[in-house]
Design an enzyme around this catalytic site. Structure first.
Site, PDB file in Angstrom:
ATOM      1  N   GLU A   1      43.553 -11.792   1.807  1.00 56.59           N
ATOM      2  CA  GLU A   1      42.301 -11.954   2.575  1.00 56.59           C
ATOM      3  C   GLU A   1      42.275 -11.172   3.884  1.00 56.59           C
ATOM      4  O   GLU A   1      41.927 -11.721   4.929  1.00 56.59           O
ATOM      5  CB  GLU A   1      42.060 -13.448   2.836  1.00 56.59           C
TER       6      GLU A   1
ATOM      7  N   ASN B   1      45.102  -9.475  -2.465  1.00 60.56           N
ATOM      8  CA  ASN B   1      44.433 -10.614  -3.101  1.00 60.56           C
ATOM      9  C   ASN B   1      43.317 -11.100  -2.182  1.00 60.56           C
ATOM     10  O   ASN B   1      43.490 -11.155  -0.963  1.00 60.56           O
ATOM     11  CB  ASN B   1      45.489 -11.724  -3.286  1.00 60.56           C
TER      12      ASN B   1
ATOM     13  N   HIS C   1      37.251 -17.978  -6.823  1.00 60.80           N
ATOM     14  CA  HIS C   1      36.762 -19.318  -6.481  1.00 60.80           C
ATOM     15  C   HIS C   1      35.238 -19.295  -6.626  1.00 60.80           C
ATOM     16  O   HIS C   1      34.515 -18.932  -5.706  1.00 60.80           O
ATOM     17  CB  HIS C   1      37.182 -19.706  -5.060  1.00 60.80           C
TER      18      HIS C   1
ATOM     19  N   GLU D   1      43.118 -17.156  -8.882  1.00 63.80           N
ATOM     20  CA  GLU D   1      42.853 -18.515  -8.373  1.00 63.80           C
ATOM     21  C   GLU D   1      41.537 -19.077  -8.916  1.00 63.80           C
ATOM     22  O   GLU D   1      40.776 -19.714  -8.188  1.00 63.80           O
ATOM     23  CB  GLU D   1      42.796 -18.498  -6.831  1.00 63.80           C
TER      24      GLU D   1
ATOM     25  N   ASP E   1      38.622 -21.136 -10.127  1.00 65.47           N
ATOM     26  CA  ASP E   1      38.058 -22.464 -10.356  1.00 65.47           C
ATOM     27  C   ASP E   1      36.541 -22.336 -10.244  1.00 65.47           C
ATOM     28  O   ASP E   1      36.043 -21.385  -9.654  1.00 65.47           O
ATOM     29  CB  ASP E   1      38.643 -23.573  -9.458  1.00 65.47           C
TER      30      ASP E   1
HETATM   31  C1  XIL Z   1      44.343 -23.593  -0.641  1.00 69.98           C
HETATM   32  C2  XIL Z   1      45.151 -24.724  -1.254  1.00 69.98           C
HETATM   33  O1  XIL Z   1      44.674 -24.958  -2.556  1.00 69.98           O
HETATM   34  C3  XIL Z   1      45.074 -25.984  -0.425  1.00 69.98           C
HETATM   35  O2  XIL Z   1      45.991 -26.940  -0.900  1.00 69.98           O
HETATM   36  C4  XIL Z   1      45.355 -25.679   1.040  1.00 69.98           C
HETATM   37  O3  XIL Z   1      45.151 -26.859   1.810  1.00 69.98           O
HETATM   38  C5  XIL Z   1      44.478 -24.548   1.550  1.00 69.98           C
HETATM   39  O4  XIL Z   1      44.658 -23.411   0.725  1.00 69.98           O
HETATM   40  N1  XIL Z   1      42.627 -18.787  -1.079  1.00 69.98           N
HETATM   41  C6  XIL Z   1      43.996 -18.754  -1.174  1.00 69.98           C
HETATM   42  C7  XIL Z   1      44.732 -20.017  -1.401  1.00 69.98           C
HETATM   43  O5  XIL Z   1      44.597 -17.669  -1.167  1.00 69.98           O
HETATM   44  O6  XIL Z   1      46.005 -19.997  -0.813  1.00 69.98           O
HETATM   45  C8  XIL Z   1      43.954 -21.213  -0.933  1.00 69.98           C
HETATM   46  O7  XIL Z   1      44.662 -22.394  -1.315  1.00 69.98           O
HETATM   47  C9  XIL Z   1      42.557 -21.198  -1.492  1.00 69.98           C
HETATM   48  C10 XIL Z   1      41.813 -19.974  -1.061  1.00 69.98           C
END
Ligand code: XIL
Length: 391
Positions: free
Chosen positions: A181, A224, A260, A289, A291
């Site tokens: 990020e 990422n 996400h 990641e 969801d």
């Molecule tokens: C999130 C986790 O799922 C949580 O448990 C934590 O409190 C905050 O981070 N992008 C990322 C991840 O790269 O590391 C993040 O994970 C979600 C967004």
């Protein structure tokens, strides 16, 4: 290299009424007994349904938001969770356990306990590991963010951290999210909230990749980010940066989209095109990641249409990755709603994972499984053809 074309797979609408397959979970907790083994149980596992060389991963719950919940550490305490984790997935990503605040809680102290446990679990279960993450603006310990270090000290701290953490797991991590990020949604480098870029300038990003490569020459090193699924200002910024770095000979191997997603927004239909342009630069790509959250009705129970829409988003994300040769790693950010970060971070949204809190599979699970299976069969057909056998 894989090369796959798709027939669109219909989302399994009967999913919710099917019995759960052998050994995963109790289908209906009130029934109080395990579902009968299914004759094709093997292919009911995502990892087994996947084409050869294509890994299906999940985040391993622990640390982060979990620390404030009223349940014990999921990875070490929830037997059912561990069982599904081992059976369904061929790749694991520590959700928080390799982040700075977790693994490096004090300047002179590392805490490798949980990360070691995950890597060992993965090896026992023939899974690969995605390391997450080394250079980020978030989840850094206070000793670092508030430390008032000189530039030289900060540089030495980052170098030591990367060398130590990457070195510890050298040869055991398939992909590392080296930089996480680093751009905002407008495509500007985070020069304010990212301590490394703010204090040391953008050149530190290239150094992070160089140090990681030195510590583990075999690991594939990734950028990422979120909101880079489609072609937009942010993914354009990565596209430009990566080209510069490759020209300079910086060891960048991959670009990954977190995924996400929310059904509030349209599906990023140009995901495949976007992955392809990074692929064309010679990079690996990955979904890291995924969801798919949604606004829940007051009852807290989504409608069938909402579940179908979610399944469709999961399926299309997977299809885009499968369609790109160098996209061989597909990870969902947890598999059960029981431990999802979504309700904690996105007010009013939830139901983002492929299994309910009771580990009951949603249409999204079956959509992934069927899409993987189809890709696998198509791959096998091609192989057979290549060997001159009848399909
Ligand atoms: C999130 C986790 O799922 C949580 O448990 C934590 O409190 C905050 O981070 N992008 C990322 C991840 O790269 O590391 C993040 O994970 C979600 C967004």
């Amino acid at each position: 290299m894989r090369s796959i074309r798709f027939a669109t797979v219909a989302v399994a609408t009967a999913a919710l009424t099917l019995p759960l397959m052998a050994g995963t979970a109790t289908a209906d907790p009130s029934a109080g007994r395990k579902a009968a083994p299914h004759p094709h149980a093997k292919f009911d596992r995502l990892r087994a349904a996947a084409p050869e060389g294509f890994v299906v991963g999940t985040a391993v719950a622990g640390g982060g938001h979990h620390l404030e919940q009223d349940y014990p550490d999921p990875f070490t305490h929830d037997r059912e969770y561990r069982k599904v984790l081992a059976r369904q997935f061929s790749s694991v990503s520590p959700e928080n356990q390799m982040k700075w605040d977790y693994i490096h809680p004090e300047r002179d102290r590392y805490d490798f306990g949980q990360a070691d446990a995950i890597v060992e679990f993965a090896e026992r279960n023939k899974q690969v590991v995605r390391g997450h993450t080394l250079l980020w603006h978030s989840q850094n310990p206070a000793w670092l963010e508030e430390g008032d270090f000189s530039k030289a000290e900060l540089r030495a701290i980052l170098r030591e951290h990367i060398t130590t953490v990457v070195g510890r797991y050298a040869g055991r991590i398939q992909q590392w999210d080296v930089a996480n990020e680093i751009f905002d949604d407008q495509g500007n480098l985070r020069t304010q909230d990212n301590i490394w870029i703010r204090e040391l300038g953008p050149g530190i990003v290239a150094d992070a990749f160089r140090w990681a490569h030195k510590a583990d020459p075999k690991a594939k090193l990734f950028f990422n980010d979120y909101n880079v699924e489609g072609v937009n200002a942010k993914s354009d910024a990565y596209y430009a940066l990566v080209q510069d770095l490759l020209e300079e000979g910086v060891p960048v191997d991959g670009f990954s989209v977190q995924g996400h997603l929310s059904t509030r927004y349209g599906f990023p239909g140009d995901l495949e095109d976007n992955l392809r342009r990074f692929d064309a630069l010679g990079l690996e790509t990955a979904v890291t990641e995924l969801d798919v959250r949604m606004d829940l009705p007051e009852s807290g129970v989504p409608t069938e249409a909402q579940e179908q829409k979610q399944a469709d988003y999961y399926q299309r994300t997977l299809e885009a990755c499968l369609a790109v040769d160098g996209c061989n790693s597909f990870t969902i950010w947890g598999f059960t709603d029981k431990y999802s970060w979504v309700p904690v971070f996105f007010e009013g949204e939830g139901f983002a994972n492929v299994m309910t809190e009771d580990y009951v599979r949603k249409p999204a699970f079956y959509a992934l499984r069927d899409t993987l299976k189809e890709a696998r069969e198509e791959d096998c057909g091609k192989k057979d053809h290549g060997k001159g056998r009848k399909g």
